[in-house]
Design an enzyme around this catalytic site. Structure first.
Site, PDB file in Angstrom:
ATOM      1  N   ASP A 130       0.814  -1.220   0.000  1.00 62.30           N
ATOM      2  CA  ASP A 130       0.000   0.000   0.000  1.00 62.30           C
ATOM      3  C   ASP A 130       0.844   1.265   0.000  1.00 62.30           C
ATOM      4  O   ASP A 130       2.040   1.240   0.311  1.00 62.30           O
ATOM      5  CB  ASP A 130      -0.937   0.009   1.209  1.00 62.30           C
ATOM      6  CG  ASP A 130      -0.187  -0.023   2.532  1.00 62.30           C
ATOM      7  OD1 ASP A 130       0.760  -0.830   2.666  1.00 62.30           O
ATOM      8  OD2 ASP A 130      -0.530   0.760   3.443  1.00 62.30           O
ATOM      9  N   GLU A 186       0.201  -1.417   5.504  1.00 59.28           N
ATOM     10  CA  GLU A 186       1.235  -0.999   6.450  1.00 59.28           C
ATOM     11  C   GLU A 186       1.004   0.416   6.941  1.00 59.28           C
ATOM     12  O   GLU A 186       1.155   0.714   8.124  1.00 59.28           O
ATOM     13  CB  GLU A 186       2.614  -1.112   5.778  1.00 59.28           C
ATOM     14  CG  GLU A 186       3.797  -0.907   6.716  1.00 59.28           C
ATOM     15  CD  GLU A 186       4.271   0.522   6.830  1.00 59.28           C
ATOM     16  OE1 GLU A 186       5.128   0.805   7.696  1.00 59.28           O
ATOM     17  OE2 GLU A 186       3.773   1.384   6.072  1.00 59.28           O
TER      18      GLU A 186
END
Length: 486
Positions: free
Chosen positions: A78, A145
């Site tokens: 991400d 994350e």
């Protein structure tokens, strides 16, 4: 493909170009995950996923290197979705638009996603390469994350076989990391009662914008302004003399990004509108004098707003502005053990207004548990004094430095062989997933390294082209020199 696909090393930049073309903000990275899975399957590699959505890819050792220690290359899928206010971009639909700007690659009006797309691209380039020599190899790509470390929290023992983990989420070439801060989210909720807007009032929207923002771990020590704190300071200082009533306060968008913008809709007696405008204009001059060397584009202005039907009750408004003004922010303490490294910090990241409450979302970081607990106590005390609620969630551990790390010694020696100098061995104040990986894999030897990335988590994010080549060179050399497994 964009112009960056022609940069060197071409395999890395071509993968990064593909990554930019597929939307992958935190909690919405499935499209990119599927693209990566299809690539790996096309290469004939073993691919698995765990219950939370992490992607595991396994590649056999190069012929003759089967006896080496197993290595896990790790990155997160991400990216942080941040854009300039005047940029029309839908992070769920639109590709990132990278371009070359001198010695850097940046993006048009948005975050670039070099954090951690550049590391992910290097991992994929190793998987695709027929020339890179390596022992038994795994690639771990975690999800979410940036918004909660969901993938790292969900990683279970038994999924990874390697002995060494190379995290690619660091942001300064020439530095190798062997430790990081832990953290916890804190939220203060102030209950709000409302009452009718006074009949003689006019509505004004106060806007504070143009701050640099940035990563609340990497940039917290730079002296950058926090839009939430700065706007709250103005309101606390002048609400009483202006007869100001607050209808809403909004600022920031991520708890781990220093807020660049904040705004508030207020009402004041019609006779005080000019005075409000004058004071807000003067406040810009004051902030420019205080912060102008760091915040070169700070901008404050007022706009006419639609008169709200109701405003905060006076007592609740006072409680909220007191909480916001008293809340600590920025560096709380520098480390005594590691020169130049922040030990403990707090970022007042996001403020949201609902009909009956205002929520202030913060992120506490610390290298030591007691430092984190100390700041938790500060927030609890402020909330208690104001009759507000304070809760903490999502705590994650730090990564304790290991001075005897075998892979750190290998990186240091390899780096010196290539460049004739020793890399800086660092501990980072930002959170890395390695701290969480140590729980299911306590004996895994870990380091973190990467290319130079400036201003992550902001639309100014950029990656230095030259350092991507150095990062790739280091990765290739380390994989080639991984020791034999005992």
């Amino acid at each position: 493909m964009s112009e960056i696909s022609q940069l060197s090393p071409q395999p890395v930049w071509q993968f990064f170009d593909q990554i930019c073309s597929i939307p992958h903000p935190s909690k919405h990275e499935e499209q990119l995950a599927q693209h990566i899975i299809q690539f790996a399957q096309g290469e004939g590699l073993e691919v698995r996923r765990d219950d939370v959505g992490n992607v595991f890819i396994k590649k056999p050792a190069t012929a003759g290197m089967e006896d080496r220690k197993g290595v896990v290359l790790q990155a997160h899928i991400d990216m942080v979705p941040q854009k300039n206010e005047d940029t029309d971009h839908d992070f769920l639909q639109d590709p990132i638009q990278p371009f070359i700007n001198g010695e850097w690659v940046t993006a048009k009006g948005t975050t670039l996603g070099a954090d951690n797309g550049m590391g992910m691209a290097a991992c994929l380039a190793v998987l695709a390469s027929k020339d890179v020599e390596h022992g038994p190899l795994e690639v771990l790509l975690t999800i979410d994350e940036e918004a909660g470390m969901t993938g790292a929290f969900g990683l279970k023992e038994g999924w990874l076989e390697g002995d060494i983990l190379l995290n690619t989420d660091s942001e300064q070439e020439g530095e190798v990391y062997m430790g990081c801060a832990g953290g916890v989210d804190g939220s203060i909720t102030v209950d709000i009662a409302r009452e009718d807007t006074p009949a003689d009032h006019q509505a004004v929207k106060l806007v504070l914008k143009g701050l640099k923002g940035g990563h609340s771990g990497c940039d917290i020590h730079t002296g950058r302004g926090n839009a939430n704190k700065l706007l709250g300071r103005f309101l606390f200082s002048h609400a009483e003399e202006l007869g100001l009533r607050l209808a809403s306060f909004t600022g920031g968008s991520l708890r781990n990004a220093i807020p660049r913008e904040a705004n508030a809709v207020v009402t004041v007696p019609a006779a005080n509108v000019d005075k409000l405008n004058s004071l807000f204009s003067y406040y810009q001059e004051l902030l420019t004098a205080e912060l102008g060397r760091v915040e070169t584009d700070i901008t404050l202005f007022t706009e006419q707003a639609e008169l709200p039907a109701n405003v905060f009750a006076t007592a609740d408004q006072t409680r909220l502005l007191s909480v916001l003004n008293a809340c600590p922010n920025g560096v709380i303490r520098m480390s005594d053990d590691i020169a130049g490294v922040v030990e403990t910090s707090l970022n007042v990241g996001v403020i949201t207004t609902e009909e009956d409450k205002v929520t202030i979302l913060c992120l506490i970081r610390s290298l030591i548990d007691s430092g984190r607990s100390n700041v938790e106590g500060m927030l609890k005390a402020i909330a208690q004094l104001a009759g507000a609620q304070c809760e903490f969630s999502g705590a994650y551990p730090g990564w304790k430095p290991d001075a005897d790390s075998e892979v750190m010694k290998l990186f240091r020696e390899t780096y010196n062989d290539i460049y004739g100098r020793t890399p800086n061995i660092m501990v980072i104040h930002a959170g890395l997933e390695c701290g969480l990986f140590k729980e299911p894999y306590p004996n895994m030897d870990m380091i973190s390294f990467g290319p130079t990335i400036k201003f992550p988590h902001s639309p100014d994010e950029k990656v230095q082209i030259e350092t991507v080549a150095l990062f790739w060179e280091q990765m290739v050399a380390i994989l080639k020199n991984i020791p034999v497994k005992a």
